[in-house]
Design a protein around this motif. Structure first.
Motif, PDB file in Angstrom:
ATOM      1  N   SER A 236       0.804  -1.248  -0.015  1.00  0.00           N
ATOM      2  CA  SER A 236       0.014  -0.063   0.177  1.00  0.00           C
ATOM      3  C   SER A 236       0.864   1.267   0.000  1.00  0.00           C
ATOM      4  CB  SER A 236      -0.859  -0.162   1.385  1.00  0.00           C
ATOM      5  OG  SER A 236      -0.246   0.265   2.410  1.00  0.00           O
ATOM      6  N   LEU A 237       2.138   0.977   0.138  1.00  0.00           N
ATOM      7  CA  LEU A 237       3.041   2.275   0.421  1.00  0.00           C
ATOM      8  C   LEU A 237       4.011   2.230  -0.993  1.00  0.00           C
ATOM      9  CD1 LEU A 237       3.917   2.132   4.028  1.00  0.00           C
ATOM     10  CD2 LEU A 237       2.203   3.563   2.819  1.00  0.00           C
ATOM     11  N   TYR A 238       3.628   1.511  -1.967  1.00  0.00           N
ATOM     12  CA  TYR A 238       4.380   1.420  -3.172  1.00  0.00           C
ATOM     13  C   TYR A 238       4.334   3.106  -3.975  1.00  0.00           C
ATOM     14  CZ  TYR A 238       5.606  -3.531  -2.852  1.00  0.00           C
ATOM     15  OH  TYR A 238       6.120  -4.672  -2.596  1.00  0.00           O
ATOM     16  N   ASP A 239       5.145   3.318  -4.667  1.00  0.00           N
ATOM     17  CA  ASP A 239       5.216   4.212  -5.637  1.00  0.00           C
ATOM     18  C   ASP A 239       3.893   3.796  -6.581  1.00  0.00           C
ATOM     19  OD1 ASP A 239       5.479   6.402  -7.450  1.00  0.00           O
ATOM     20  OD2 ASP A 239       7.622   5.973  -7.759  1.00  0.00           O
ATOM     21  N   PRO A 240       3.120   4.926  -6.443  1.00  0.00           N
ATOM     22  CA  PRO A 240       1.784   4.699  -7.669  1.00  0.00           C
ATOM     23  C   PRO A 240       2.135   4.771  -8.991  1.00  0.00           C
ATOM     24  CG  PRO A 240       1.648   6.587  -6.358  1.00  0.00           C
ATOM     25  CD  PRO A 240       2.883   6.146  -5.804  1.00  0.00           C
ATOM     26  N   THR A 241       3.331   5.496  -9.230  1.00  0.00           N
ATOM     27  CA  THR A 241       3.554   5.398 -10.911  1.00  0.00           C
ATOM     28  C   THR A 241       4.242   4.130 -11.332  1.00  0.00           C
ATOM     29  OG1 THR A 241       5.914   6.484 -10.194  1.00  0.00           O
ATOM     30  CG2 THR A 241       4.103   8.007 -10.527  1.00  0.00           C
ATOM     31  N   GLY A 242       4.663   3.229 -10.325  1.00  0.00           N
ATOM     32  CA  GLY A 242       5.007   1.833 -10.974  1.00  0.00           C
ATOM     33  C   GLY A 242       4.048   1.342 -11.500  1.00  0.00           C
ATOM     34  N   SER A 243       4.439  -0.112 -12.081  1.00  0.00           N
ATOM     35  CA  SER A 243       3.688  -0.923 -12.668  1.00  0.00           C
ATOM     36  C   SER A 243       4.063  -2.287 -12.476  1.00  0.00           C
ATOM     37  CB  SER A 243       3.524  -0.608 -14.077  1.00  0.00           C
ATOM     38  OG  SER A 243       4.658  -0.868 -15.030  1.00  0.00           O
ATOM     39  N   ILE A 244       3.309  -3.335 -13.079  1.00  0.00           N
ATOM     40  CA  ILE A 244       3.758  -4.805 -12.875  1.00  0.00           C
ATOM     41  C   ILE A 244       4.935  -5.008 -13.927  1.00  0.00           C
ATOM     42  CG2 ILE A 244       2.893  -7.097 -13.390  1.00  0.00           C
ATOM     43  CD1 ILE A 244       1.742  -6.207 -10.820  1.00  0.00           C
TER      44      ILE A 244
END
Length: 302
Positions: free
Chosen positions: A54-62
């Motif tokens: 839930s604290l990952y960078d939201p701009t990342g992806s699979i």
């Protein structure tokens, strides 16, 4: 020979009190160890992983991967985007709980106090639907509530529905599905509580000239409170997080927060948002349970 005799005589002597006391202190921990290991491996570890996601960078992806950037902004962003689904989940679960109480309490009371030799058969009837898949039961309700079904036709005939009125793909259908699917979780703890009710107390209330309603209000209802609280919690918690009923019996206008979480993980592949929504849902439910238990007392659910 004397040594052997001495050893054989000592073998039959009881263990010293200190040794027995040590074993008694260790034994409870050994019994708890398998369950504790199970909870640690399959609950605590995944929960920590979910909190981290839930604290990952939201701009990342699979495809590019996620970086742990301590993005606490995922939480207010998730609430801002999906607060209607949050509110709808608790609203539908609350309405379904009220309907389940209206049906489940008389059902549990009748089985526990009035069923006689039919008690076991009625209990089987309550439990039997749970032997089939949750998905199959919900699909059955989709057939029952269909526009061409007997129920809708009857309601149209008695003018409770208009000529084009329908039940399927409405909030009513979702609430009915929640009520039906989780009703046993409420009825069974209530039955267990009412089954333990001392019938002599009811007789004493009657001897003191209390009528049936007064006896129920002053004796039966307070004594069945543990089962009522436990059943309400067992019903409300899974109903709040459910998404199958809204998916099959409703439309996107009736989607609950469970549907949003399912879409975030499996359709949009937005793991930070899905994890943030999951943690928020668990936190709110935990807060509701803690407040409820503080007001009711933990002894009332044991």
């Amino acid at each position: 020979m004397n040594v052997l005799a001495h050893l054989s005589a000592g073998a039959g002597q009881p263990s010293p009190p200190a040794a027995r006391s040590g074993r008694h202190r260790v034994l409870p921990y050994l019994l708890v160890l398998p369950g504790a290991a199970w909870l640690l491996l399959f609950f605590a570890v995944p929960l920590v992983q979910l909190a981290g996601a839930s604290l990952y960078d939201p701009t990342g992806s699979i495809s590019t991967g996620y970086a742990l950037s301590w993005a606490f902004g995922n939480y207010p962003a998730a609430v801002q985007a999906y607060w209607p689904q949050f509110g709808r989940s608790f609203l539908y679960a609350g309405v379904a709980l009220a309907l389940a109480l209206l049906m489940g309490y008389p059902l549990a009371y009748a089985i526990a106090c009035k069923a006689g030799r039919w008690k076991n058969l009625l209990l089987v009837c309550v439990i039997a639907p749970m032997f089939s898949s949750f998905l199959v039961r919900t699909l059955a309700w989709k057939t029952i509530l269909s526009d061409n079904g007997a129920l809708v036709g009857l309601l149209r005939d008695v003018h409770l529905l208009g000529p084009d009125g329908r039940l399927l793909a409405t909030p009513i259908a979702v609430v009915l599905g929640l009520t039906y699917n989780f009703l046993p979780f409420l009825a069974l703890p209530l039955y267990a509580s009412l089954e333990r009710l001392d019938r002599r107390l009811l007789e004493a209330a009657s001897d003191l000239y209390a009528g049936p309603l007064e006896t129920f209000r002053r004796v039966t209802l307070p004594l069945s409170r543990p089962g009522l609280i436990a059943g309400a919690l067992l019903f409300f918690i899974p109903a709040t997080g459910d998404y199958i009923n809204a998916e099959l019996l409703g439309t996107p206008n009736e989607y609950l927060i469970g549907n949003v979480i399912d879409s975030a993980f499996l359709v949009r592949l937005d793991h930070p948002q899905g994890a943030a929504l999951s943690m928020l849902l668990m936190s709110v439910i935990l807060a509701v349970v803690v407040v409820h238990l503080r007001r009711a007392g933990t002894e009332n659910v044991l």
